[in-house]
Every structure is written in C-alpha cells, then in structure tokens.
Design a protein around this motif. Structure first.
Motif, PDB file in Angstrom:
ATOM      1  N   ILE A  35      -3.279   9.244  -1.195  1.00 24.65           N
ATOM      2  CA  ILE A  35      -3.489   7.793  -1.900  1.00 24.65           C
ATOM      3  C   ILE A  35      -3.155   6.567  -0.916  1.00 24.65           C
ATOM      4  O   ILE A  35      -3.872   5.728  -0.789  1.00 24.65           O
ATOM      5  N   ALA A  36      -2.062   6.845  -0.292  1.00 22.29           N
ATOM      6  CA  ALA A  36      -1.320   5.742   0.603  1.00 22.29           C
ATOM      7  C   ALA A  36      -2.414   5.772   1.701  1.00 22.29           C
ATOM      8  O   ALA A  36      -2.769   4.319   2.117  1.00 22.29           O
TER       9      ALA A  36
ATOM     10  N   SER B 286      -5.946   6.179   1.658  1.00 19.34           N
ATOM     11  CA  SER B 286      -6.912   5.450   1.161  1.00 19.34           C
ATOM     12  C   SER B 286      -6.928   4.076   1.023  1.00 19.34           C
ATOM     13  O   SER B 286      -7.546   3.229   1.262  1.00 19.34           O
ATOM     14  N   LEU B 287      -5.434   3.794   0.474  1.00 26.11           N
ATOM     15  CA  LEU B 287      -5.200   2.269   0.324  1.00 26.11           C
ATOM     16  C   LEU B 287      -5.264   1.675   1.491  1.00 26.11           C
ATOM     17  O   LEU B 287      -5.516   0.383   1.659  1.00 26.11           O
ATOM     18  N   TYR B 288      -4.674   2.123   2.388  1.00 27.19           N
ATOM     19  CA  TYR B 288      -4.503   1.665   3.885  1.00 27.19           C
ATOM     20  C   TYR B 288      -6.175   1.260   4.395  1.00 27.19           C
ATOM     21  O   TYR B 288      -6.172   0.269   4.584  1.00 27.19           O
TER      22      TYR B 288
ATOM     23  N   GLY C 132       0.742   8.434  -6.293  1.00 27.38           N
ATOM     24  CA  GLY C 132       0.794  10.069  -5.953  1.00 27.38           C
ATOM     25  C   GLY C 132       1.621  10.683  -6.986  1.00 27.38           C
ATOM     26  O   GLY C 132       1.634  11.794  -7.431  1.00 27.38           O
TER      27      GLY C 132
ATOM     28  N   GLY D 271       0.577   3.517  -3.229  1.00 27.20           N
ATOM     29  CA  GLY D 271       0.352   4.958  -3.047  1.00 27.20           C
ATOM     30  C   GLY D 271       1.684   5.876  -3.415  1.00 27.20           C
ATOM     31  O   GLY D 271       1.040   6.993  -3.887  1.00 27.20           O
ATOM     32  N   SER D 272       2.566   5.588  -3.096  1.00 24.77           N
ATOM     33  CA  SER D 272       3.828   6.551  -3.556  1.00 24.77           C
ATOM     34  C   SER D 272       4.001   6.752  -5.091  1.00 24.77           C
ATOM     35  O   SER D 272       4.005   7.871  -5.871  1.00 24.77           O
TER      36      SER D 272
ATOM     37  N   TYR E  65       0.229  14.380  -2.249  1.00 19.68           N
ATOM     38  CA  TYR E  65      -0.795  13.268  -2.993  1.00 19.68           C
ATOM     39  C   TYR E  65      -0.600  11.969  -2.906  1.00 19.68           C
ATOM     40  O   TYR E  65      -1.491  11.126  -2.507  1.00 19.68           O
ATOM     41  N   ALA E  66       0.517  11.782  -2.679  1.00 21.43           N
ATOM     42  CA  ALA E  66       1.002  10.264  -2.197  1.00 21.43           C
ATOM     43  C   ALA E  66       0.487  10.008  -0.687  1.00 21.43           C
ATOM     44  O   ALA E  66       0.040   8.633  -0.514  1.00 21.43           O
TER      45      ALA E  66
ATOM     46  N   SER F 262       0.638  -1.187  -0.168  1.00 17.76           N
ATOM     47  CA  SER F 262      -0.074   0.125   0.099  1.00 17.76           C
ATOM     48  C   SER F 262       0.825   1.098  -0.043  1.00 17.76           C
ATOM     49  O   SER F 262       0.745   2.131  -0.580  1.00 17.76           O
TER      50      SER F 262
END
Length: 59
Positions: free
Chosen positions: A47-48, A50-52, A15, A11-12, A43-44, A7
């Motif tokens: 997104i990270a 959100s994925l988590y 992002g 995410g990185s 941004y990263a 994740s």
C-alpha cells in the motif's frame, strides 16, 4: 519530505486495517502461512508503494 512521511504513515495504517479485514492469507495455495507480522509488513509495503507511485509519479 512531508508527502513521503504521509504516504508511509498512511500506508502503514491502511496495511494494518487491511490485515484486520483479510487476515493471514499469504502465501496463497499453501497450508503453512506466514506470521501475522510478515503479512502486515507485506500489506503495508504494498500500500505504501502504491501511494508513493500515486503521489510522486502520477500526480
């Protein structure tokens, strides 16, 4: 442990890709924008996070 690393890495990468598409638009409605690195980190991180949440809480 592996899902957490996936994740964070995904995410990185997403992002950075989002920054390439959207660019330096943060903060909105201000003439003085943040640096490119600040935008990529935000941004990263978003997104990270959100994925988590998607991987560890909803699934």
């Amino acid at each position: 442990m592996g899902l957490l690393l996936i994740s964070l890495v995904l995410g990185s990468l997403l992002g950075c890709a989002l920054w390439l598409v959207i660019g330096d638009r943060l903060p909105p409605r201000r003439t003085e924008k943040w640096s490119a690195l600040g935008n990529i980190v935000l941004y990263a991180g978003g997104i990270a996070a959100s994925l988590y949440v998607l991987i560890f809480i909803l699934v």
